[in-house]
Design an enzyme around this catalytic site. Structure first.
Site, short mmCIF file in Angstrom:
data_model
loop_
_atom_site.label_atom_id
_atom_site.label_comp_id
_atom_site.label_asym_id
_atom_site.label_seq_id
_atom_site.Cartn_x
_atom_site.Cartn_y
_atom_site.Cartn_z
N ASP A 1 -21.51 -51.32 -18.35
CA ASP A 1 -22.41 -52.43 -18.10
C ASP A 1 -22.28 -53.12 -17.03
O ASP A 1 -21.19 -53.28 -16.23
CB ASP A 1 -22.18 -53.40 -19.12
N1 URA Z 1 -18.40 -50.49 -23.96
C1 URA Z 1 -19.22 -51.62 -23.75
O1 URA Z 1 -19.80 -52.17 -24.45
N2 URA Z 1 -19.46 -51.92 -22.23
C2 URA Z 1 -19.07 -51.12 -21.34
O2 URA Z 1 -19.34 -51.36 -20.08
C3 URA Z 1 -18.32 -49.89 -21.69
C4 URA Z 1 -17.88 -49.63 -22.88
#
Ligand code: URA
Length: 233
Positions: free
Chosen positions: A103
């Site tokens: 993310d």
């Molecule tokens: N899980 C998440 O919620 N976000 C990420 O960036 C990676 C794994």
């Protein structure tokens, strides 16, 4: 392989641009200038330089990036710059892509490669490549929450529970979790399903690879090949 083909394969521009770089004396091997674009070289293990910058030849590029916050893994980012912008132009020209996605606000270990078969191998649900996340939460982490994460929580888009392969509390408001899948927002949704909230998320390991301590956010480095991530198996 001709020197101009080597430069072209490594992302130094169109064929004509690569020939131009060589003809104008900007390319060196072993400390001496090579201005013949048709000079034959053995590419494996070759380190050439362009405008004084050393560049190791890689038939397929595989790099590890310490992703900082505020960058999107998408090729067409909407609100923040792409992680691609953290790589030097030759790697962008080669079209490296992130292996899976983190993310925008997640930090840590992100692999990037132009090897489509490797991306498939690393992200295939059948392969079960472990990924380790360091998580800070809004509320204290309870034993019940850890049990739920280990036993499996149900996410709204999947009737089957997803479970952490390993899960431990690392501080009152922090836990470390190992996942074998890579579902959309998986960590945040799993923690939310237990009634807590992820405040800070960082990936510290991918396969057998740990994020090197001396690699600062935004920095990247070459990996020798898939065995550095998967081991010999
Ligand atoms: N899980 C998440 O919620 N976000 C990420 O960036 C990676 C794994």
């Amino acid at each position: 392989m001709k020197l101009s083909q080597v430069l072209f394969s490594q992302g130094f521009g169109a064929r004509r641009e690569c020939e131009g770089l060589i003809l104008s004396g900007h390319v060196g091997i072993d400390g001496s200038v090579h201005d013949d674009p048709w000079f034959e070289v053995h590419p494996e293990g070759l380190v050439f330089s362009v405008r004084g910058e050393p560049w190791p030849y890689h038939a397929k590029a595989l790099v590890l990036l310490h992703k900082p916050p505020g960058f999107e893994c998408s090729q067409k980012p909407k609100h923040h710059p792409s992680v691609m912008s953290l790589l030097p132009p030759p790697l962008r020209v080669r079209g490296l892509q992130p292996v899976g996605r983190l993310d925008e606000d997640t930090t840590g270990l992100l692999l990037m490669t132009d090897d489509g078969a490797l991306i498939h191998r690393l992200t295939s649900p059948k392969k079960h490549v472990p990924k380790v996340y360091e998580i800070q939460t809004t509320d204290p982490v309870t034993d019940a929450q850890l049990d739920e994460l280990r036993n499996g929580v149900v996410l709204h888009d999947d009737p089957l529970p997803v479970r952490a392969a390993a899960c431990e509390r690392t501080a009152e408001h922090a836990l470390r979790m190992t996942l074998l899948e890579g579902k959309y927002h998986q960590v945040k949704r799993m923690v939310a399903a237990t009634g807590n909230t992820v405040q800070v998320l960082h990936r510290s390991r991918y396969g057998i690879l740990a994020l090197p301590e001396d690699l600062k956010p935004g920095q990247w480095r070459w990996l020798p090949g898939p065995a550095a991530v998967l081991g010999t198996g």
